[in-house]
Scaffold this motif. Structure first.
Motif, PDB file in Angstrom:
ATOM      1  N   GLY A 194       0.748  -1.247   0.000  1.00 22.74           N
ATOM      2  CA  GLY A 194       0.000   0.000   0.000  1.00 22.74           C
ATOM      3  C   GLY A 194       0.776   1.295   0.000  1.00 22.74           C
ATOM      4  N   GLY A 195       2.084   1.232   0.146  1.00 22.47           N
ATOM      5  CA  GLY A 195       2.877   2.457   0.138  1.00 22.47           C
ATOM      6  C   GLY A 195       3.145   2.957  -1.271  1.00 22.47           C
ATOM      7  N   ALA A 196       3.527   4.215  -1.383  1.00 21.71           N
ATOM      8  CA  ALA A 196       3.812   4.804  -2.684  1.00 21.71           C
ATOM      9  C   ALA A 196       5.101   4.263  -3.298  1.00 21.71           C
ATOM     10  CB  ALA A 196       3.896   6.326  -2.559  1.00 21.71           C
ATOM     11  N   ASN A 197       5.847   3.468  -2.529  1.00 16.57           N
ATOM     12  CA  ASN A 197       7.094   2.900  -3.049  1.00 16.57           C
ATOM     13  C   ASN A 197       6.847   1.653  -3.904  1.00 16.57           C
ATOM     14  OD1 ASN A 197       6.268   1.470  -0.733  1.00 16.57           O
ATOM     15  ND2 ASN A 197       8.343   0.741  -0.363  1.00 16.57           N
ATOM     16  N   VAL A 198       5.577   1.211  -4.007  1.00 18.51           N
ATOM     17  CA  VAL A 198       5.237   0.067  -4.860  1.00 18.51           C
ATOM     18  C   VAL A 198       4.057   0.441  -5.740  1.00 18.51           C
ATOM     19  CG1 VAL A 198       6.093  -1.669  -3.222  1.00 18.51           C
ATOM     20  CG2 VAL A 198       3.704  -0.993  -3.141  1.00 18.51           C
ATOM     21  N   SER A 199       3.921  -0.230  -6.869  1.00 19.62           N
ATOM     22  CA  SER A 199       2.790   0.007  -7.755  1.00 19.62           C
ATOM     23  C   SER A 199       1.490  -0.311  -7.030  1.00 19.62           C
ATOM     24  CB  SER A 199       2.902  -0.876  -9.000  1.00 19.62           C
ATOM     25  OG  SER A 199       1.681  -0.852  -9.726  1.00 19.62           O
ATOM     26  N   ALA A 200       0.497   0.526  -7.220  1.00 19.85           N
ATOM     27  CA  ALA A 200      -0.812   0.312  -6.603  1.00 19.85           C
ATOM     28  C   ALA A 200      -1.524  -0.896  -7.206  1.00 19.85           C
ATOM     29  CB  ALA A 200      -1.676   1.561  -6.777  1.00 19.85           C
ATOM     30  N   PHE A 201      -1.007  -1.420  -8.289  1.00 17.48           N
ATOM     31  CA  PHE A 201      -1.667  -2.513  -9.009  1.00 17.48           C
ATOM     32  C   PHE A 201      -0.942  -3.842  -8.889  1.00 17.48           C
ATOM     33  CE2 PHE A 201      -2.384   1.547 -11.128  1.00 17.48           C
ATOM     34  CZ  PHE A 201      -3.758   1.648 -10.979  1.00 17.48           C
ATOM     35  N   LYS A 202       0.175  -3.864  -8.166  1.00 16.99           N
ATOM     36  CA  LYS A 202       1.023  -5.053  -8.117  1.00 16.99           C
ATOM     37  C   LYS A 202       0.670  -5.984  -6.960  1.00 16.99           C
ATOM     38  CE  LYS A 202       5.791  -6.512  -7.627  1.00 16.99           C
ATOM     39  NZ  LYS A 202       7.152  -6.132  -7.381  1.00 16.99           N
ATOM     40  N   PRO A 203       0.199  -7.205  -7.269  1.00 16.94           N
ATOM     41  CA  PRO A 203       0.043  -8.181  -6.187  1.00 16.94           C
ATOM     42  C   PRO A 203       1.424  -8.532  -5.642  1.00 16.94           C
ATOM     43  CG  PRO A 203      -1.086  -8.903  -8.189  1.00 16.94           C
ATOM     44  CD  PRO A 203      -0.231  -7.716  -8.550  1.00 16.94           C
ATOM     45  N   MET A 204       1.474  -8.823  -4.368  1.00 16.38           N
ATOM     46  CA  MET A 204       2.750  -9.144  -3.729  1.00 16.38           C
ATOM     47  C   MET A 204       2.571 -10.389  -2.865  1.00 16.38           C
ATOM     48  SD  MET A 204       3.746  -5.228  -2.664  1.00 16.38           S
ATOM     49  CE  MET A 204       5.423  -5.536  -2.176  1.00 16.38           C
ATOM     50  N   ALA A 205       3.688 -11.006  -2.536  1.00 13.66           N
ATOM     51  CA  ALA A 205       3.647 -12.178  -1.666  1.00 13.66           C
ATOM     52  C   ALA A 205       3.126 -11.766  -0.290  1.00 13.66           C
ATOM     53  CB  ALA A 205       5.032 -12.796  -1.546  1.00 13.66           C
ATOM     54  N   ILE A 206       2.254 -12.573   0.248  1.00  9.66           N
ATOM     55  CA  ILE A 206       1.728 -12.325   1.588  1.00  9.66           C
ATOM     56  C   ILE A 206       2.732 -12.881   2.592  1.00  9.66           C
ATOM     57  CG2 ILE A 206      -0.150 -12.854   3.192  1.00  9.66           C
ATOM     58  CD1 ILE A 206      -1.946 -13.135   0.661  1.00  9.66           C
ATOM     59  N   PRO A 207       3.104 -12.094   3.599  1.00  6.52           N
ATOM     60  CA  PRO A 207       4.023 -12.623   4.617  1.00  6.52           C
ATOM     61  C   PRO A 207       3.467 -13.927   5.203  1.00  6.52           C
ATOM     62  CG  PRO A 207       3.724 -10.272   4.915  1.00  6.52           C
ATOM     63  CD  PRO A 207       2.728 -10.708   3.875  1.00  6.52           C
ATOM     64  N   PRO A 208       4.336 -14.913   5.421  1.00  8.33           N
ATOM     65  CA  PRO A 208       3.872 -16.222   5.892  1.00  8.33           C
ATOM     66  C   PRO A 208       2.998 -16.170   7.143  1.00  8.33           C
ATOM     67  CG  PRO A 208       6.179 -16.340   5.277  1.00  8.33           C
ATOM     68  CD  PRO A 208       5.779 -14.890   5.198  1.00  8.33           C
ATOM     69  N   ASP A 209       3.293 -15.262   8.074  1.00  9.38           N
ATOM     70  CA  ASP A 209       2.484 -15.212   9.294  1.00  9.38           C
ATOM     71  C   ASP A 209       1.087 -14.639   9.059  1.00  9.38           C
ATOM     72  OD1 ASP A 209       3.784 -12.680   8.894  1.00  9.38           O
ATOM     73  OD2 ASP A 209       3.235 -12.130  10.945  1.00  9.38           O
ATOM     74  N   LEU A 210       0.887 -13.954   7.921  1.00  8.01           N
ATOM     75  CA  LEU A 210      -0.426 -13.399   7.605  1.00  8.01           C
ATOM     76  C   LEU A 210      -1.250 -14.306   6.694  1.00  8.01           C
ATOM     77  CD1 LEU A 210       0.389  -9.618   7.070  1.00  8.01           C
ATOM     78  CD2 LEU A 210      -0.183 -10.834   9.181  1.00  8.01           C
ATOM     79  N   GLU A 211      -0.597 -15.244   6.030  1.00  6.98           N
ATOM     80  CA  GLU A 211      -1.308 -16.128   5.085  1.00  6.98           C
ATOM     81  C   GLU A 211      -2.536 -16.796   5.685  1.00  6.98           C
ATOM     82  OE1 GLU A 211       1.554 -18.795   3.390  1.00  6.98           O
ATOM     83  OE2 GLU A 211       2.311 -17.273   2.013  1.00  6.98           O
ATOM     84  N   PRO A 212      -2.436 -17.393   6.894  1.00  2.00           N
ATOM     85  CA  PRO A 212      -3.641 -18.045   7.443  1.00  2.00           C
ATOM     86  C   PRO A 212      -4.786 -17.062   7.689  1.00  2.00           C
ATOM     87  CG  PRO A 212      -1.687 -18.657   8.719  1.00  2.00           C
ATOM     88  CD  PRO A 212      -1.283 -17.583   7.766  1.00  2.00           C
ATOM     89  N   LEU A 213      -4.456 -15.833   8.043  1.00  2.00           N
ATOM     90  CA  LEU A 213      -5.490 -14.829   8.289  1.00  2.00           C
ATOM     91  C   LEU A 213      -6.182 -14.414   6.999  1.00  2.00           C
ATOM     92  CD1 LEU A 213      -3.535 -12.650  10.843  1.00  2.00           C
ATOM     93  CD2 LEU A 213      -5.354 -14.283  11.347  1.00  2.00           C
ATOM     94  N   ILE A 214      -5.421 -14.311   5.929  1.00  2.00           N
ATOM     95  CA  ILE A 214      -6.004 -13.957   4.634  1.00  2.00           C
ATOM     96  C   ILE A 214      -6.848 -15.125   4.115  1.00  2.00           C
ATOM     97  CG2 ILE A 214      -5.489 -13.300   2.231  1.00  2.00           C
ATOM     98  CD1 ILE A 214      -4.792 -11.114   4.326  1.00  2.00           C
ATOM     99  N   ALA A 215      -6.365 -16.337   4.289  1.00  2.00           N
ATOM    100  CA  ALA A 215      -7.090 -17.533   3.838  1.00  2.00           C
ATOM    101  C   ALA A 215      -8.413 -17.675   4.592  1.00  2.00           C
ATOM    102  CB  ALA A 215      -6.233 -18.775   4.009  1.00  2.00           C
ATOM    103  N   ASP A 216      -8.441 -17.255   5.851  1.00  2.00           N
ATOM    104  CA  ASP A 216      -9.639 -17.359   6.680  1.00  2.00           C
ATOM    105  C   ASP A 216     -10.477 -16.096   6.620  1.00  2.00           C
ATOM    106  OD1 ASP A 216      -9.029 -19.861   7.543  1.00  2.00           O
ATOM    107  OD2 ASP A 216      -8.336 -19.261   9.528  1.00  2.00           O
ATOM    108  N   ARG A 217     -10.376 -15.319   5.573  1.00  2.00           N
ATOM    109  CA  ARG A 217     -10.967 -13.986   5.529  1.00  2.00           C
ATOM    110  C   ARG A 217     -12.445 -13.907   5.863  1.00  2.00           C
ATOM    111  NH1 ARG A 217     -11.849 -11.612  -0.452  1.00  2.00           N
ATOM    112  NH2 ARG A 217     -13.294 -10.340   0.683  1.00  2.00           N
ATOM    113  N   ASP A 218     -13.192 -14.952   5.632  1.00  3.59           N
ATOM    114  CA  ASP A 218     -14.642 -14.879   5.896  1.00  3.59           C
ATOM    115  C   ASP A 218     -15.056 -15.568   7.186  1.00  3.59           C
ATOM    116  OD1 ASP A 218     -15.175 -13.421   3.586  1.00  3.59           O
ATOM    117  OD2 ASP A 218     -15.142 -15.225   2.369  1.00  3.59           O
ATOM    118  N   ARG A 219     -14.094 -15.985   7.986  1.00  4.20           N
ATOM    119  CA  ARG A 219     -14.452 -16.664   9.240  1.00  4.20           C
ATOM    120  C   ARG A 219     -14.394 -15.722  10.400  1.00  4.20           C
ATOM    121  NH1 ARG A 219     -11.033 -22.080   8.408  1.00  4.20           N
ATOM    122  NH2 ARG A 219     -11.711 -22.376   6.318  1.00  4.20           N
TER     123      ARG A 219
END
Length: 119
Positions: free
Chosen positions: A94-119
């Motif tokens: 989300g910072g201006a130092n990266v493209s606003a359109f570029k998907p990026m790797a999710i940090p490993p400790d956040l992956e389970p939280l993103i995967a569980d987004r609707d729980r």
């Protein structure tokens, strides 16, 4: 989609609070890192997504970082569009130092939280 009570949103709120503590302590670098973490967690929901970009804008303003301010103004304008069309670059910090359109790797400790987004 649930936006409160989820582990992801709880982690988002914790990262936002951490950013506020660092900002209050005068540690802009750590505050922005916490905001980037909050962005990864909150970008899937409209209000948290706008909140984190607003805080990034404030951080850029406080630091006198014109590039960050301009980048955040653009991102604030793009948030509604991204949510309407369902095109959000998952993992983007989300910072201006990266493209606003570029998907990026999710940090490993956040992956389970993103995967569980609707729980």
């Amino acid at each position: 989609m649930r936006t409160s009570g989820s582990r992801r949103i709880e982690a988002f709120e914790a990262a936002m609070a951490e950013a506020a503590r660092y900002r209050a302590a005068g540690d802009a670098r750590r505050a922005f890192a916490a905001l980037e973490r909050a962005h990864v967690l909150g970008q899937l929901d409209f209000v948290p997504h706008l909140r984190v970009h607003w805080q990034m804008l404030r951080a850029g303003w406080a630091a006198g970082d014109r590039r960050e301010v301009m980048g955040q103004l653009m991102r604030i304008a793009l948030v509604p569009v991204g949510h309407l069309v369902g095109r959000l670059p998952v993992g983007n910090t989300g910072g201006a130092n990266v493209s606003a359109f570029k998907p990026m790797a999710i940090p490993p400790d956040l992956e389970p939280l993103i995967a569980d987004r609707d729980r």
